[in-house]
Scaffold this motif. Sequence first.
Motif, mmCIF file in Angstrom:
data_model
loop_
_atom_site.group_PDB
_atom_site.id
_atom_site.type_symbol
_atom_site.label_atom_id
_atom_site.label_comp_id
_atom_site.label_asym_id
_atom_site.label_seq_id
_atom_site.Cartn_x
_atom_site.Cartn_y
_atom_site.Cartn_z
ATOM 1 N N ALA A 94 65.044 16.406 -1.209
ATOM 2 C CA ALA A 94 64.176 15.828 -0.178
ATOM 3 C C ALA A 94 64.850 15.886 1.192
ATOM 4 O O ALA A 94 64.179 16.131 2.215
ATOM 5 C CB ALA A 94 63.830 14.384 -0.546
ATOM 6 N N TYR A 95 66.180 15.679 1.223
ATOM 7 C CA TYR A 95 66.889 15.758 2.504
ATOM 8 C C TYR A 95 66.792 17.164 3.092
ATOM 9 O O TYR A 95 66.531 17.334 4.303
ATOM 10 C CB TYR A 95 68.354 15.360 2.324
ATOM 11 N N ARG A 96 66.985 18.173 2.277
ATOM 12 C CA ARG A 96 66.906 19.547 2.785
ATOM 13 C C ARG A 96 65.497 19.860 3.304
ATOM 14 O O ARG A 96 65.336 20.553 4.326
ATOM 15 C CB ARG A 96 67.320 20.524 1.684
ATOM 16 N N ALA A 97 64.472 19.355 2.589
ATOM 17 C CA ALA A 97 63.096 19.570 3.057
ATOM 18 C C ALA A 97 62.858 18.845 4.381
ATOM 19 O O ALA A 97 62.159 19.356 5.273
ATOM 20 C CB ALA A 97 62.104 19.078 2.000
ATOM 21 N N ALA A 98 63.447 17.661 4.536
ATOM 22 C CA ALA A 98 63.289 16.906 5.776
ATOM 23 C C ALA A 98 63.954 17.627 6.942
ATOM 24 O O ALA A 98 63.418 17.673 8.063
ATOM 25 C CB ALA A 98 63.880 15.502 5.607
ATOM 26 N N GLY A 141 49.845 15.987 6.279
ATOM 27 C CA GLY A 141 50.005 15.494 4.902
ATOM 28 C C GLY A 141 51.380 15.818 4.344
ATOM 29 O O GLY A 141 51.988 14.998 3.635
ATOM 30 N N TYR A 142 51.887 17.002 4.640
ATOM 31 C CA TYR A 142 53.224 17.378 4.163
ATOM 32 C C TYR A 142 54.296 16.497 4.803
ATOM 33 O O TYR A 142 55.224 16.030 4.128
ATOM 34 C CB TYR A 142 53.485 18.845 4.474
ATOM 35 N N LEU A 143 54.156 16.258 6.099
ATOM 36 C CA LEU A 143 55.131 15.400 6.777
ATOM 37 C C LEU A 143 55.109 13.981 6.220
ATOM 38 O O LEU A 143 56.164 13.340 6.085
ATOM 39 C CB LEU A 143 54.850 15.369 8.276
ATOM 40 N N LYS A 144 53.930 13.488 5.849
ATOM 41 C CA LYS A 144 53.821 12.138 5.298
ATOM 42 C C LYS A 144 54.464 12.022 3.912
ATOM 43 O O LYS A 144 54.795 10.924 3.463
ATOM 44 C CB LYS A 144 52.352 11.706 5.238
ATOM 45 N N SER A 145 54.635 13.167 3.245
ATOM 46 C CA SER A 145 55.318 13.136 1.944
ATOM 47 C C SER A 145 56.832 13.023 2.099
ATOM 48 O O SER A 145 57.544 12.789 1.119
ATOM 49 C CB SER A 145 54.981 14.397 1.141
ATOM 50 N N LEU A 146 57.309 13.166 3.352
ATOM 51 C CA LEU A 146 58.748 13.123 3.619
ATOM 52 C C LEU A 146 59.179 11.956 4.492
ATOM 53 O O LEU A 146 60.300 11.447 4.344
ATOM 54 C CB LEU A 146 59.190 14.425 4.298
ATOM 55 N N PHE A 147 58.304 11.540 5.417
ATOM 56 C CA PHE A 147 58.704 10.577 6.437
ATOM 57 C C PHE A 147 57.727 9.407 6.531
ATOM 58 O O PHE A 147 56.573 9.491 6.091
ATOM 59 C CB PHE A 147 58.771 11.268 7.810
ATOM 60 N N TRP A 233 58.465 7.933 -2.031
ATOM 61 C CA TRP A 233 59.829 7.857 -1.534
ATOM 62 C C TRP A 233 59.902 8.696 -0.258
ATOM 63 O O TRP A 233 59.579 9.891 -0.276
ATOM 64 C CB TRP A 233 60.816 8.394 -2.568
ATOM 65 N N ILE A 234 60.304 8.061 0.844
ATOM 66 C CA ILE A 234 60.302 8.737 2.141
ATOM 67 C C ILE A 234 61.519 8.314 2.960
ATOM 68 O O ILE A 234 62.160 7.293 2.682
ATOM 69 C CB ILE A 234 59.017 8.415 2.940
ATOM 70 N N PHE A 235 61.818 9.098 3.957
ATOM 71 C CA PHE A 235 62.836 8.724 4.931
ATOM 72 C C PHE A 235 62.193 7.835 5.993
ATOM 73 O O PHE A 235 61.168 8.194 6.578
ATOM 74 C CB PHE A 235 63.439 9.961 5.594
ATOM 75 N N THR A 236 62.821 6.681 6.222
ATOM 76 C CA THR A 236 62.302 5.768 7.238
ATOM 77 C C THR A 236 63.047 5.900 8.562
ATOM 78 O O THR A 236 62.687 5.262 9.546
ATOM 79 C CB THR A 236 62.374 4.319 6.735
ATOM 80 N N ASP A 237 64.083 6.701 8.576
ATOM 81 C CA ASP A 237 64.799 7.037 9.806
ATOM 82 C C ASP A 237 65.412 8.398 9.583
ATOM 83 O O ASP A 237 65.964 8.692 8.504
ATOM 84 C CB ASP A 237 65.866 5.996 10.118
ATOM 85 N N PHE A 238 65.340 9.251 10.617
ATOM 86 C CA PHE A 238 65.843 10.603 10.414
ATOM 87 C C PHE A 238 66.067 11.289 11.750
ATOM 88 O O PHE A 238 65.424 10.933 12.755
ATOM 89 C CB PHE A 238 64.844 11.442 9.590
#
Length: 242
Positions: A94-98, A141-147, A233-238
Amino acid sequence: MKRLIPLLALLLLLGGCTSSCSSGEAVATSTPGGATPPETQESAVPSPSAVPTSSPTVEPTPDPVESADPSPSVEPTATPASYDGPNDEEVLTAYRAAVEAFWWFQVETLPLDRADSRELNGQVYYRVDYPGIDSTANLRGYLKSLFSDDLVEMLLPYDGTQYIDIDGVLYGLDGGRGTDITRGAETVQVLRDGDPDRCTVRVTVEVVDPEQDNAVVNTLTFDFPYEKVGEKWIFTDFSLVR
């Protein structure tokens, strides 16, 4: 006279023998010291004595001795609640995708088909050529799956101009800022604090000096929380580290 003495002795001897023999009494023969020997009895031949069978010796069972260094008793550990969150490799994926998603906004645009261009408001847009992302709705939608929603709005505001739909198809502006040449290699690890709904991706990146053959002069550390929000499961800060 000398002849008479032996003759008298013989007569006396004969007289004593005659009286003893006629009576039939046995003459006891004295033994040295005057002790009378016991009558001799025929002794029975003793049967060989049975050899006693030795009974097995039963050693007494010693009382249990308390060990001087007893092993500690092991208490059963409680079975932890089942964990259904991502494992470390899934978090790193998930980090690499972010990183890649942030890259599309801050370093380089999504892959573009330069043969398909449109001009709008004085700017030239090219059709995005990326499998599965062909509209702003797909991209959002893709961004919402990560962040988190706040991060998505920062990257792709509804009134933004970096990516737009033209005739229902996603187009993007060509351009980017490039990377920071003072950033070197990075190390990524997953940290957990026992909270089943949260972990942290820690990234340590080298700071190099290009004028000294990229010698490492410092390191920087970034912590990115990866959390369960609702069912995702998402990143809340990045942010990008390079």
